[in-house]
Design a protein around this motif. Structure first.
Motif, PDB file in Angstrom:
ATOM      1  N   THR A   9       0.852  -1.192   0.000  1.00 20.59           N
ATOM      2  CA  THR A   9       0.000   0.000   0.000  1.00 20.59           C
ATOM      3  C   THR A   9       0.889   1.244   0.000  1.00 20.59           C
ATOM      4  N   GLY A  10       0.276   2.396  -0.251  1.00 20.60           N
ATOM      5  CA  GLY A  10       1.021   3.640  -0.218  1.00 20.60           C
ATOM      6  C   GLY A  10       1.572   3.947   1.164  1.00 20.60           C
ATOM      7  N   GLU A  11       0.736   3.750   2.184  1.00 23.86           N
ATOM      8  CA  GLU A  11       1.180   4.018   3.561  1.00 23.86           C
ATOM      9  C   GLU A  11       2.323   3.084   3.952  1.00 23.86           C
ATOM     10  N   VAL A  37      10.117   3.220   3.363  1.00 17.65           N
ATOM     11  CA  VAL A  37      11.203   4.097   2.947  1.00 17.65           C
ATOM     12  C   VAL A  37      11.878   4.722   4.169  1.00 17.65           C
ATOM     13  N   GLY A  38      11.075   5.122   5.160  1.00 13.64           N
ATOM     14  CA  GLY A  38      11.638   5.699   6.372  1.00 13.64           C
ATOM     15  C   GLY A  38      12.471   4.720   7.164  1.00 13.64           C
ATOM     16  N   GLU A  39      12.109   3.450   7.123  1.00 13.75           N
ATOM     17  CA  GLU A  39      12.831   2.432   7.901  1.00 13.75           C
ATOM     18  C   GLU A  39      14.020   1.841   7.148  1.00 13.75           C
ATOM     19  N   PHE A  45      -3.148   6.813  -4.654  1.00  6.67           N
ATOM     20  CA  PHE A  45      -2.618   6.740  -6.011  1.00  6.67           C
ATOM     21  C   PHE A  45      -1.109   6.897  -5.906  1.00  6.67           C
ATOM     22  N   GLY A  46      -0.370   6.099  -6.671  1.00  3.77           N
ATOM     23  CA  GLY A  46       1.075   6.057  -6.519  1.00  3.77           C
ATOM     24  C   GLY A  46       1.755   7.412  -6.618  1.00  3.77           C
ATOM     25  N   LEU A  47       1.279   8.263  -7.535  1.00  5.48           N
ATOM     26  CA  LEU A  47       1.919   9.569  -7.682  1.00  5.48           C
ATOM     27  C   LEU A  47       1.733  10.451  -6.456  1.00  5.48           C
ATOM     28  N   ASP A  48       0.720  10.148  -5.628  1.00  6.08           N
ATOM     29  CA  ASP A  48       0.533  10.913  -4.390  1.00  6.08           C
ATOM     30  C   ASP A  48       1.514  10.474  -3.305  1.00  6.08           C
ATOM     31  N   VAL A  49       2.140   9.320  -3.498  1.00  8.52           N
ATOM     32  CA  VAL A  49       3.136   8.858  -2.535  1.00  8.52           C
ATOM     33  C   VAL A  49       4.413   9.704  -2.642  1.00  8.52           C
ATOM     34  N   ILE A  50       4.767  10.089  -3.870  1.00  2.22           N
ATOM     35  CA  ILE A  50       6.060  10.743  -4.089  1.00  2.22           C
ATOM     36  C   ILE A  50       6.192  12.071  -3.327  1.00  2.22           C
TER      37      ILE A  50
END
Length: 237
Positions: free
Chosen positions: A51-53, A59-61, A77-82
């Motif tokens: 999932t995005g969350e 990424v933080g870990e 939506f994937g682009l909202d993750v960036i």
């Protein structure tokens, strides 16, 4: 005076590992993509997310260098993750891997600064050259000492000129294969291209893959009842 002993050669520096996070909501697809990535040195998959969350937390870990990001995730939506990664201070690179073909989505990905955009479905032969180009460019950027504009241009270049043929390929045969692709009304498999040009199937596949790598040819996958999908090539008109 005794002669000065020769200086021992400097041992080669090991190739830096490039850590990758694979993000896909289908765990079987994520497993396949993980296998593809780990066949390409110096890439190493350090984790997966569905999932995005989960991707943002991972990424933080894990602090990956590169995120292979699907766009159709169940929560975001994937682009909202960036932008959320950037707001959190993460500078990892992002390569989109998605079935999304809409022009607005592709433009949005480019504006977000993705390093590449690969359409699903794809196989090892599609992903590997993109990873290799990314690794080469990353290496140039990390090693760059800027003395002037020429150094910047070299660091940002995508690599060798597309017209340069790999070792073992001839201009004459490349022209034959290109002509066969241009003249077909649909797509060709390597076997069909070999029959049309009079060269072996293995040679036809090498030339077709070269044209695909330069962007001159597009690849689609045709799935049969069993076995690996057939790769079909078409000229980009």
């Amino acid at each position: 005076m005794p002669p000065t002993p020769p200086t021992p050669p400097t041992p080669p520096t090991p190739q830096e590992t490039i850590d990758v996070l694979v993000v896909d909501d289908d765990f079987m697809v994520a497993r396949v993509h993980r296998t593809f990535v780990e066949r390409v040195p110096p890439f190493r998959v350090v984790g997966t997310a569905g999932t995005g969350e989960e991707a943002i937390r991972a990424v933080g870990e894990l602090h990956p260098d590169l995120v292979l990001l699907d766009l159709y995730l169940p929560d975001l939506f994937g682009l909202d993750v960036i932008p959320r990664l950037r707001t959190a201070g993460h500078d990892c690179d992002v390569m989109v891997i998605s079935a999304a073909r809409e022009a607005d989505t592709v433009r949005g990905a480019v504006r977000q600064g993705v390093v590449d955009y690969l359409l699903k479905p794809f196989d090892q032969e599609d992903l590997q050259p993109r990873l290799e180009r990314y690794a080469a460019r990353r290496g140039r950027l990390l090693a760059t000492v800027v003395r002037g504009q020429a150094d910047i241009d070299r660091a940002l270049s995508a690599g060798p000129a597309p017209s340069t043929l790999p070792k073992g390929l001839s201009v004459e045969t490349a022209d034959l294969v290109e002509r066969a692709l241009r003249e077909t009304s649909g797509t060709l498999s390597a076997t069909e291209c070999a029959a049309a040009t009079g060269i072996s199937r293995v040679s036809a596949r090498r030339y077709l893959e070269h044209l695909h790598g330069t962007g001159a040819a597009a690849v689609t996958l045709r799935y049969g009842a069993a076995g690996r999908p057939e790769r079909r090539y078409g000229w980009r008109r």
